[in-house]
Design a protein around this motif. Structure first.
Motif, mmCIF file in Angstrom:
data_model
loop_
_atom_site.group_PDB
_atom_site.id
_atom_site.type_symbol
_atom_site.label_atom_id
_atom_site.label_comp_id
_atom_site.label_asym_id
_atom_site.label_seq_id
_atom_site.Cartn_x
_atom_site.Cartn_y
_atom_site.Cartn_z
ATOM 1 N N PRO A 46 0.814 -1.211 0.000
ATOM 2 C CA PRO A 46 0.000 0.000 0.000
ATOM 3 C C PRO A 46 0.856 1.273 0.000
ATOM 4 O O PRO A 46 2.065 1.211 0.223
ATOM 5 C CB PRO A 46 -0.786 -0.111 1.310
ATOM 6 N N VAL A 47 0.222 2.403 -0.250
ATOM 7 C CA VAL A 47 0.861 3.709 -0.083
ATOM 8 C C VAL A 47 0.784 4.047 1.406
ATOM 9 O O VAL A 47 -0.248 3.830 2.043
ATOM 10 C CB VAL A 47 0.117 4.792 -0.906
ATOM 11 N N GLU A 48 1.869 4.535 1.971
ATOM 12 C CA GLU A 48 1.867 4.935 3.387
ATOM 13 C C GLU A 48 1.540 6.413 3.509
ATOM 14 O O GLU A 48 2.105 7.237 2.782
ATOM 15 C CB GLU A 48 3.237 4.660 4.020
ATOM 16 N N LEU A 49 0.626 6.756 4.407
ATOM 17 C CA LEU A 49 0.321 8.152 4.747
ATOM 18 C C LEU A 49 0.739 8.344 6.203
ATOM 19 O O LEU A 49 -0.023 8.039 7.121
ATOM 20 C CB LEU A 49 -1.177 8.447 4.560
ATOM 21 N N PRO A 50 1.962 8.813 6.448
ATOM 22 C CA PRO A 50 2.519 8.797 7.803
ATOM 23 C C PRO A 50 1.842 9.765 8.770
ATOM 24 O O PRO A 50 1.264 10.777 8.370
ATOM 25 C CB PRO A 50 3.985 9.187 7.594
ATOM 26 N N TRP A 51 1.938 9.417 10.047
ATOM 27 C CA TRP A 51 1.389 10.245 11.133
ATOM 28 C C TRP A 51 2.482 10.387 12.192
ATOM 29 O O TRP A 51 3.603 9.905 12.012
ATOM 30 C CB TRP A 51 0.137 9.588 11.723
ATOM 31 N N HIS A 52 2.150 11.028 13.320
ATOM 32 C CA HIS A 52 3.081 11.098 14.451
ATOM 33 C C HIS A 52 2.307 11.397 15.737
ATOM 34 O O HIS A 52 1.268 12.056 15.706
ATOM 35 C CB HIS A 52 4.142 12.183 14.227
ATOM 36 N N TRP A 53 2.836 10.902 16.869
ATOM 37 C CA TRP A 53 2.153 11.108 18.163
ATOM 38 C C TRP A 53 1.939 12.589 18.487
ATOM 39 O O TRP A 53 0.981 12.934 19.187
ATOM 40 C CB TRP A 53 2.967 10.476 19.296
ATOM 41 N N SER A 54 2.828 13.465 18.016
ATOM 42 C CA SER A 54 2.664 14.892 18.354
ATOM 43 C C SER A 54 1.409 15.472 17.718
ATOM 44 O O SER A 54 0.876 16.467 18.180
ATOM 45 C CB SER A 54 3.897 15.699 17.931
#
Length: 275
Positions: A176-184
């Protein structure tokens, strides 16, 4: 100079995904099965369905924006009317496991959570999701093969970039294509309180400070701003005000593209994987 900017549709400078993990009670039962017998604890999750979702939908409608809701199969079964309400308003519904359990070290349980969740979304609201987000960012090595098997367009579970990219599996095939996130850019670390893991509840000013500073720089870099809310957290009265204020702040910047996960992934594929 390392240019990390992405070419977004219509000359947009950066993309913004407003995402909502509609865990409801699973947030509490998945961590501690005994919570199933604690109406007080569960009532926090229930608030997300009862009050949070309608208030979020009102806010998005007032702003003329579409969000992406990641929904566990259990939530679709037990709060079907609310998931229907989300769909009726034109928002995207993605897959968020069946019961929000951490299964990254148990391949059989991981398959079960994936397939039970898919089955529940299809049966209750007729959705075949294009996107997946793992509960609490817990991911196994086998997840990408599973997502490929079920034809997911995108995953939004990793934190190793600020831009979309394509997963290539060990056998060389496309994942799949990754759509990154972050805890901040998640409301939970700042505002999710429980007696078992007490932590400070931060003010809107504190949260907005982090969210705005992160947006300013991602905008400069031309990246993807993928922010995660939970209806039981952002659905609180003061936090709905926070959501409104954040949207207003982002709108003071020119050329921002608000989009759903599927729109972001499809635009990235169209731009970077031209035949």
């Amino acid at each position: 100079m390392h240019d990390m900017s992405v070419k977004w549709p219509n000359g947009a400078r950066c993309a913004v995904m407003l995402t909502f993990d509609f865990d409801a009670e699973t947030l509490w039962t998945s961590r501690d099965p005994d919570n199933a017998n604690r109406p007080g604890v569960l009532s926090q999750g229930k608030y997300g369905a009862k009050v949070g979702v309608p208030k979020i939908l009102d806010t998005l409608e007032e702003e003329g924006l579409k969000g992406t809701f990641f929904v566990p199969g259990w939530t679709a079964e037990n709060h079907t009317g609310r998931v229907e309400m989300i769909l009726k308003a034109g928002h995207e519904v993605g897959h968020h496991s069946y019961s929000h359990r951490w299964v990254s070290d148990d391949p059989a349980a991981e398959v079960e959570e994936m397939e039970k969740g898919l089955e529940a979304l299809k049966r209750t609201v007729g959705v075949v999701p294009k996107g997946y987000r793992s509960p609490a960012g817990e991911v196994s090595a086998g997840l990408f093969k599973l997502l490929q098997k079920h034809n997911f367009l995108y995953n939004s579970s990793l934190m190793d970039d600020i831009n979309p990219y394509r997963h290539i599996l060990p056998d060389g095939s496309k994942g799949p294509v990754e759509l990154p996130w972050h805890w901040s850019l998640d409301d939970a670390p700042y505002a999710l309180f429980s007696v078992k893991s007490p932590r400070p509840i931060f003010t809107n000013a504190h949260m907005l400070d982090v969210y705005k500073e992160e947006f300013r720089e991602i905008y400069k870099w031309g990246g993807l701003y993928d922010i995660i809310f939970h209806p039981q957290i952002v659905g609180r009265p003061s936090r709905i005000a926070l959501l409104r204020e954040l949207i207003a702040f982002i709108r003071t910047f020119p050329d921002v593209w608000f989009a759903t996960g599927t729109e972001v992934a499809e635009a990235w594929v169209a731009e970077y994987e031209k035949a």
